[in-house]
Write a protein that holds these residues in place. Structure first.
Motif, short mmCIF file in Angstrom:
data_model
loop_
_atom_site.label_atom_id
_atom_site.label_comp_id
_atom_site.label_asym_id
_atom_site.label_seq_id
_atom_site.Cartn_x
_atom_site.Cartn_y
_atom_site.Cartn_z
N ILE A 1 0.85 -1.18 -0.39
CA ILE A 1 0.05 0.14 0.06
C ILE A 1 1.04 1.11 -0.06
CG2 ILE A 1 -1.62 1.16 1.44
CD1 ILE A 1 -2.70 -1.32 2.41
N ILE A 2 1.95 1.20 0.72
CA ILE A 2 2.88 2.19 0.79
C ILE A 2 3.84 2.49 0.07
CG2 ILE A 2 4.30 3.82 2.12
CD1 ILE A 2 1.52 3.99 3.77
N SER A 3 4.21 1.39 -0.22
CA SER A 3 4.78 1.29 -1.64
C SER A 3 3.77 2.57 -2.97
CB SER A 3 5.62 0.42 -2.22
OG SER A 3 6.02 0.45 -3.55
N ALA A 4 2.98 1.97 -3.35
CA ALA A 4 1.68 2.38 -4.24
C ALA A 4 1.77 3.24 -4.29
CB ALA A 4 0.44 0.81 -4.34
N TYR A 5 0.77 3.79 -3.13
CA TYR A 5 0.79 5.32 -2.69
C TYR A 5 1.78 6.55 -2.84
CZ TYR A 5 -2.74 8.48 -0.25
OH TYR A 5 -3.77 9.41 -0.77
N THR A 6 3.09 5.84 -2.60
CA THR A 6 4.05 7.51 -2.94
C THR A 6 4.80 6.73 -4.27
OG1 THR A 6 5.03 5.83 -0.70
CG2 THR A 6 6.49 7.19 -2.26
#
Length: 223
Positions: free
Chosen positions: A114-119
């Motif tokens: 989630i964090i990787s994709a959102y960033t």
């Protein structure tokens, strides 16, 4: 960028590498080429000069049209801003709320994804994302409320991911709201300084921020 201290012309904006991102890929396919061009020009103008300092002439000149041409496609400047901000928030949420991420069972791996994709999304579309975050005050009350609902949905999505890990013991018993806010800030704040021609690709930055996020909830954390 000296935002709101100096106004930039359409040519300045077209040539500025700081205003190059993948925002033209975001617009709806049912929009015509001129409409998509106007939205892309508006994104650059709003990001560089601010919504209130941008004129319809500025936006139209960015695609070689007369000022009146904008009103053929958008009844007002505010509706241009609304389309940009609404689409930006929708696409950002879609970047994480998708089957491939929701199918990840391990809470740590899911939060990492989630964090990787959102960033990465915010880096890849950093100019649109800057407008989404900094020009909300230009929206009408009705449009602001619609966008606020999208923001609430995004916040809830992240809170659920953190709470899931706390509940199953993968994460420390952190303050979910506070830690979620910190994670969102990591992914979003980059829109102030990120450039596609910089040292880190969107994917590299996404992985780096995912590592930081997991440290916030690692067993033994006092978040």
């Amino acid at each position: 960028m000296a935002r709101r201290q100096a106004r930039f012309t359409a040519q300045d904006l077209a040539d500025d590498p700081r205003l190059r991102d993948h925002s033209p890929d975001l617009w709806r396919e049912d929009l015509g080429e001129v409409q998509r061009g106007l939205l892309t020009s508006a994104v650059r103008c709003f990001a560089a000069n601010g919504y209130h300092a941008t004129t319809t002439r500025d936006i139209a000149e960015g695609v070689g049209l007369s000022p009146a041409a904008l009103y053929v496609h958008f009844p007002s400047k505010e509706l241009v801003l609304y389309e940009i901000i609404r689409v930006g928030h929708e696409r950002a949420l879609e970047s994480v709320d998708k089957p491939s991420i929701l199918a990840v069972e391990d809470s740590s791996d899911r939060l990492r994804a989630i964090i990787s994709a959102y960033t990465a999304w915010h880096a890849r579309h950093h100019v649109v994302a800057r407008v989404c975050q900094m020009e909300l005050a230009g929206l009408t009350a009705e449009h602001y409320d619609e966008v606020l609902e999208l923001r609430h949905r995004t916040n809830e999505f992240f809170r659920d991911a953190v709470a899931r890990g706390v509940a199953d013991g993968s994460f420390a018993k952190v303050d979910v709201k506070r830690v979620t806010r910190a994670m969102l800030s990591l992914s979003i704040d980059l829109v102030r300084w990120y450039r596609l021609d910089g040292e880190d690709s969107p994917e590299q930055l996404g992985e780096f921020y995912a590592d930081l996020a997991l440290k916030l909830v690692a067993p033994g954390s006092a978040g």
